[in-house]
Design an enzyme around this catalytic site. Structure first.
Site, PDB file in Angstrom:
ATOM      1  NE  ARG A  15     -24.965  79.218  -5.034  1.00  0.00           N
ATOM      2  CZ  ARG A  15     -25.207  79.457  -6.318  1.00  0.00           C
ATOM      3  NH1 ARG A  15     -25.028  78.503  -7.215  1.00  0.00           N
ATOM      4  NH2 ARG A  15     -25.627  80.642  -6.723  1.00  0.00           N
ATOM      5  NE  ARG A  57     -12.332  86.702  -2.452  1.00  0.00           N
ATOM      6  CZ  ARG A  57     -13.504  87.205  -2.832  1.00  0.00           C
ATOM      7  NH1 ARG A  57     -14.016  88.250  -2.222  1.00  0.00           N
ATOM      8  NH2 ARG A  57     -14.156  86.686  -3.850  1.00  0.00           N
ATOM      9  NE  ARG A 113     -37.325  76.568   0.621  1.00  0.00           N
ATOM     10  CZ  ARG A 113     -38.256  76.655   1.569  1.00  0.00           C
ATOM     11  NH1 ARG A 113     -39.221  75.759   1.665  1.00  0.00           N
ATOM     12  NH2 ARG A 113     -38.235  77.676   2.407  1.00  0.00           N
ATOM     13  NE  ARG A 162     -31.490  86.555  -2.362  1.00  0.00           N
ATOM     14  CZ  ARG A 162     -30.718  85.731  -3.050  1.00  0.00           C
ATOM     15  NH1 ARG A 162     -29.427  85.871  -3.040  1.00  0.00           N
ATOM     16  NH2 ARG A 162     -31.248  84.778  -3.781  1.00  0.00           N
ATOM     17  CD  GLU A 177     -34.769  86.261  -3.355  1.00  0.00           C
ATOM     18  OE1 GLU A 177     -34.289  87.247  -3.959  1.00  0.00           O
ATOM     19  OE2 GLU A 177     -34.180  85.173  -3.248  1.00  0.00           O
ATOM     20  CE1 TYR A 226     -28.482  78.039  -6.504  1.00  0.00           C
ATOM     21  CE2 TYR A 226     -27.849  76.673  -4.654  1.00  0.00           C
ATOM     22  CZ  TYR A 226     -28.191  77.896  -5.164  1.00  0.00           C
ATOM     23  OH  TYR A 226     -28.240  78.977  -4.320  1.00  0.00           O
ATOM     24  CG  ASP A 234     -24.841  80.676 -10.514  1.00  0.00           C
ATOM     25  OD1 ASP A 234     -25.964  80.930 -10.033  1.00  0.00           O
ATOM     26  OD2 ASP A 234     -23.816  80.572  -9.832  1.00  0.00           O
TER      27      ASP A 234
HETATM   28  P1  FAD Z   1     -35.800  79.326 -16.519  1.00  0.00           P
HETATM   29  O1  FAD Z   1     -35.313  80.720 -16.491  1.00  0.00           O
HETATM   30  O2  FAD Z   1     -36.578  78.826 -15.340  1.00  0.00           O
HETATM   31  O3  FAD Z   1     -36.667  79.151 -17.845  1.00  0.00           O
HETATM   32  C1  FAD Z   1     -37.551  78.084 -18.058  1.00  0.00           C
HETATM   33  C2  FAD Z   1     -38.739  78.644 -18.836  1.00  0.00           C
HETATM   34  O4  FAD Z   1     -39.579  77.561 -19.236  1.00  0.00           O
HETATM   35  C3  FAD Z   1     -39.595  79.580 -17.987  1.00  0.00           C
HETATM   36  O5  FAD Z   1     -39.770  80.801 -18.661  1.00  0.00           O
HETATM   37  C4  FAD Z   1     -40.896  78.816 -17.831  1.00  0.00           C
HETATM   38  O6  FAD Z   1     -42.038  79.675 -17.754  1.00  0.00           O
HETATM   39  C5  FAD Z   1     -40.924  77.972 -19.110  1.00  0.00           C
HETATM   40  N1  FAD Z   1     -41.756  76.784 -19.001  1.00  0.00           N
HETATM   41  C6  FAD Z   1     -41.709  75.838 -18.034  1.00  0.00           C
HETATM   42  N2  FAD Z   1     -42.662  74.906 -18.246  1.00  0.00           N
HETATM   43  C7  FAD Z   1     -43.289  75.263 -19.386  1.00  0.00           C
HETATM   44  C8  FAD Z   1     -44.390  74.713 -20.109  1.00  0.00           C
HETATM   45  N3  FAD Z   1     -45.026  73.614 -19.681  1.00  0.00           N
HETATM   46  N4  FAD Z   1     -44.805  75.320 -21.239  1.00  0.00           N
HETATM   47  C9  FAD Z   1     -44.189  76.457 -21.682  1.00  0.00           C
HETATM   48  N5  FAD Z   1     -43.162  77.037 -21.027  1.00  0.00           N
HETATM   49  C10 FAD Z   1     -42.727  76.445 -19.893  1.00  0.00           C
HETATM   50  N6  FAD Z   1     -27.682  82.999 -11.917  1.00  0.00           N
HETATM   51  C11 FAD Z   1     -26.552  83.749 -12.030  1.00  0.00           C
HETATM   52  O7  FAD Z   1     -25.700  83.447 -12.878  1.00  0.00           O
HETATM   53  N7  FAD Z   1     -26.365  84.867 -11.253  1.00  0.00           N
HETATM   54  C12 FAD Z   1     -27.279  85.255 -10.323  1.00  0.00           C
HETATM   55  O8  FAD Z   1     -27.070  86.268  -9.648  1.00  0.00           O
HETATM   56  C13 FAD Z   1     -28.463  84.481 -10.165  1.00  0.00           C
HETATM   57  N8  FAD Z   1     -29.393  84.837  -9.263  1.00  0.00           N
HETATM   58  C14 FAD Z   1     -30.514  84.078  -9.133  1.00  0.00           C
HETATM   59  C15 FAD Z   1     -31.476  84.479  -8.193  1.00  0.00           C
HETATM   60  C16 FAD Z   1     -32.637  83.750  -8.049  1.00  0.00           C
HETATM   61  C17 FAD Z   1     -33.662  84.184  -7.029  1.00  0.00           C
HETATM   62  C18 FAD Z   1     -32.860  82.588  -8.846  1.00  0.00           C
HETATM   63  C19 FAD Z   1     -34.123  81.771  -8.679  1.00  0.00           C
HETATM   64  C20 FAD Z   1     -31.921  82.188  -9.778  1.00  0.00           C
HETATM   65  C21 FAD Z   1     -30.733  82.920  -9.934  1.00  0.00           C
HETATM   66  N9  FAD Z   1     -29.774  82.582 -10.886  1.00  0.00           N
HETATM   67  C22 FAD Z   1     -28.631  83.333 -11.006  1.00  0.00           C
HETATM   68  C23 FAD Z   1     -29.937  81.397 -11.756  1.00  0.00           C
HETATM   69  C24 FAD Z   1     -30.571  81.747 -13.113  1.00  0.00           C
HETATM   70  O9  FAD Z   1     -31.846  82.306 -12.903  1.00  0.00           O
HETATM   71  C25 FAD Z   1     -30.701  80.464 -13.928  1.00  0.00           C
HETATM   72  O10 FAD Z   1     -29.462  79.824 -14.078  1.00  0.00           O
HETATM   73  C26 FAD Z   1     -31.279  80.662 -15.342  1.00  0.00           C
HETATM   74  O11 FAD Z   1     -32.193  81.716 -15.412  1.00  0.00           O
HETATM   75  C27 FAD Z   1     -31.952  79.369 -15.744  1.00  0.00           C
HETATM   76  O12 FAD Z   1     -32.399  79.414 -17.080  1.00  0.00           O
HETATM   77  P2  FAD Z   1     -33.310  78.246 -17.624  1.00  0.00           P
HETATM   78  O13 FAD Z   1     -33.619  78.561 -19.032  1.00  0.00           O
HETATM   79  O14 FAD Z   1     -32.686  76.937 -17.310  1.00  0.00           O
HETATM   80  O15 FAD Z   1     -34.636  78.272 -16.702  1.00  0.00           O
HETATM   81  N1  UDP Z   2     -25.886  81.893   2.644  1.00  0.00           N
HETATM   82  C1  UDP Z   2     -25.923  82.184   3.992  1.00  0.00           C
HETATM   83  N2  UDP Z   2     -25.901  83.487   4.383  1.00  0.00           N
HETATM   84  C2  UDP Z   2     -25.844  84.514   3.498  1.00  0.00           C
HETATM   85  C3  UDP Z   2     -25.793  84.223   2.137  1.00  0.00           C
HETATM   86  C4  UDP Z   2     -25.822  82.893   1.734  1.00  0.00           C
HETATM   87  O1  UDP Z   2     -25.990  81.279   4.819  1.00  0.00           O
HETATM   88  O2  UDP Z   2     -25.839  85.690   3.931  1.00  0.00           O
HETATM   89  C5  UDP Z   2     -25.915  80.466   2.237  1.00  0.00           C
HETATM   90  C6  UDP Z   2     -27.352  79.973   2.006  1.00  0.00           C
HETATM   91  O3  UDP Z   2     -27.409  78.619   2.400  1.00  0.00           O
HETATM   92  C7  UDP Z   2     -27.500  80.078   0.503  1.00  0.00           C
HETATM   93  C8  UDP Z   2     -26.097  79.684   0.044  1.00  0.00           C
HETATM   94  O4  UDP Z   2     -25.226  80.282   1.015  1.00  0.00           O
HETATM   95  O5  UDP Z   2     -28.501  79.211   0.007  1.00  0.00           O
HETATM   96  C9  UDP Z   2     -25.717  80.143  -1.336  1.00  0.00           C
HETATM   97  O6  UDP Z   2     -25.835  81.554  -1.388  1.00  0.00           O
HETATM   98  P1  UDP Z   2     -26.086  82.323  -2.761  1.00  0.00           P
HETATM   99  O7  UDP Z   2     -26.025  83.778  -2.461  1.00  0.00           O
HETATM  100  O8  UDP Z   2     -25.158  81.777  -3.769  1.00  0.00           O
HETATM  101  O9  UDP Z   2     -27.579  81.881  -3.093  1.00  0.00           O
HETATM  102  P2  UDP Z   2     -28.571  82.304  -4.307  1.00  0.00           P
HETATM  103  O10 UDP Z   2     -28.192  83.696  -4.718  1.00  0.00           O
HETATM  104  O11 UDP Z   2     -28.380  81.273  -5.362  1.00  0.00           O
HETATM  105  O12 UDP Z   2     -29.914  82.237  -3.647  1.00  0.00           O
END
Ligand code: FAD
Ligand code: UDP
Length: 367
Positions: free
Chosen positions: A171, A175, A248, A279, A299, A347, A349
């Site tokens: 991911r 570069r 996780r 982080r 986090e 996984y 985005d």
């Molecule tokens: P979710 O956002 O998980 O929505 C699912 C919803 O269903 C939730 O609100 C949940 O409460 C609801 N639900 C589940 N079960 C039930 C039930 N039984 N009844 C009623 N409701 C229910 N993506 C990026 O593009 N850029 C980023 O920088 C980025 N950073 C991230 C950082 C973190 C820490 C995490 C965890 C994810 C990150 N993502 C990022 C990914 C992004 O969050 C997801 O791709 C996106 O939000 C997923 O949308 P979703 O609708 O699939 O799931």
């Molecule tokens: N990662 C790492 N060191 C860093 C940042 C990321 O080893 O400083 C690795 C780690 O395994 C992580 C993966 O790269 O799960 C993907 O990173 P990303 O920032 O895309 O993770 P997310 O934002 O989805 O948690």
């Protein structure tokens, strides 16, 4: 039937589906178990700062159609993600680029960095990487693996790097230029006013009920709609018939500080395992905020336990095998459709979630 579609979950997947089906004249209802809409992209406004309650979210994509789609609902700022990493008391630039190589080895030219990496990756003797550790060493060498990857990854996933799939580390861009942009994508930014503006716009004309868990009264909800779109965890939907999938989870610790600038960057990764968190996010920097106070979030990764939120699917061989059995069940009854990060166990985005919703819509429209 009262509705054409019942959508379980108001995250990005559910919200895009709701909006688009509504545009097609379908009667839609969304239910959400949390007390707010938006799933993991939800922001909480505290002291005029948009706090990314479920972790830092930066929108990035190469897909022009998706970029234009989200921009049709909300304007984006010019934020570019450039996290830094703290390892053994020293700050390094991410992703792995000429700044990182210079900070680590003192090299100043791309060729010197390439030579250093190929010298270190030669320990693999041409082997195709079969796990995250080998993949990392083949991309950036052992020094970077030890300094910036190993401990962070093992905290994040609770597993040894040699048992994790290679795609996770791919991911991150590698570069040989002095460019700290964490993404290679053409388009990047954060909605002005926060992600709630995007979700509110998507769900503007939709009947939404929060604080409702679908499984508390599944039969009732199923009886209301011709079709059900489920966006929660797939194993739960099928009552864990083939066992539970690993996820996780995360714990977020938010803190308000009476200072203007805590860490000078929105994201600082803490590599060393002596820190239990991975982080620290300083939210105001996502919007170039000038407020007097600041809000930071630590986090902490953890294994999913009952009652936790599901955040990351663990796409290793064991779990992918279980998922494929659940996936086979999803086509048995055409009343039920599945999508999003949890129901597809991917996984994803944000832009990939939207693309997946568009794909499902195409199928529905063509029925
Ligand atoms: P979710 O956002 O998980 O929505 C699912 C919803 O269903 C939730 O609100 C949940 O409460 C609801 N639900 C589940 N079960 C039930 C039930 N039984 N009844 C009623 N409701 C229910 N993506 C990026 O593009 N850029 C980023 O920088 C980025 N950073 C991230 C950082 C973190 C820490 C995490 C965890 C994810 C990150 N993502 C990022 C990914 C992004 O969050 C997801 O791709 C996106 O939000 C997923 O949308 P979703 O609708 O699939 O799931
Ligand atoms: N990662 C790492 N060191 C860093 C940042 C990321 O080893 O400083 C690795 C780690 O395994 C992580 C993966 O790269 O799960 C993907 O990173 P990303 O920032 O895309 O993770 P997310 O934002 O989805 O948690």
């Amino acid at each position: 039937m009262v509705y054409d579609y019942l959508i379980v979950g108001s995250g990005l997947f559910g919200s895009v589906m709701a909006c688009e089906l509504n545009k097609l004249g379908k009667k839609v209802k969304v239910i959400e178990k949390r007390d707010h809409i938006g799933g993991n992209i939800y922001c909480e406004e505290i002291d005029d700062i948009h706090v990314h309650r479920y972790g830092a979210h930066i929108f990035h994509t190469n897909d022009k159609e998706i970029w234009e789609y989200v921009n049709s609902f909300v304007e984006f700022n010019r934020y570019t993600n450039s996290p830094v990493a703290l390892s053994k008391g020293k700050i390094y630039n991410l992703p792995f680029n000429m700044n990182t190589f210079n900070q680590l080895w003192g090299v100043t030219t791309p060729q010197e960095a390439i030579d250093k990496i190929s010298e270190q990756s030669s320990e693999l003797e041409g082997k195709v990487p079969s796990n995250l550790e080998e993949q990392a060493i083949s991309l950036v060498g052992r020094d970077i693996f030890n300094t910036l990857i190993k401990e962070y990854t093992e905290k994040q996933w609770g597993r040894d790097c040699s048992s994790l799939p290679p795609f996770i580390i791919k991911r991150l861009p590698v570069r040989f230029t002095y460019d700290n942009n964490y993404f290679n994508d053409k388009y990047q930014g954060i909605p002005i006013g926060g992600y709630n503006n995007l979700i509110n716009a998507l769900l503007q004309n939709i009947d939404v009920e929060t604080n409702v868990d679908y499984f508390d009264n599944k039969q009732y909800w199923d009886s209301l709609a011709t079709k059900v779109i489920y966006t929660g965890p797939i194993d739960k939907f099928f009552d864990y018939k083939y066992g539970s999938l690993d996820y996780r989870s995360l714990k977020f610790e938010h803190e308000k500080l009476s200072i203007e600038n805590y860490q000078g960057n929105s994201v600082v990764n803490y590599i060393d395992k002596k820190y239990p968190f991975t982080r620290i996010i300083e939210h105001k920097h996502f919007d170039f905020g000038k407020q007097k106070n600041t809000i930071i979030t630590k986090e902490y990764p953890k294994e999913y336990e009952v009652g936790d939120e599901y955040y990351y699917p663990v796409n290793d061989t064991k779990n992918n095998r279980i998922y494929s059995k659940y996936k086979a069940l999803t086509s048995i009854d055409s009343k039920f459709l599945f999508g999003g990060r949890l129901a597809e166990y991917k996984y994803y985005d944000m832009h990939q979630v939207i693309r997946s919703a568009f794909d499902l819509l195409d199928k529905e429209v063509n029925i």
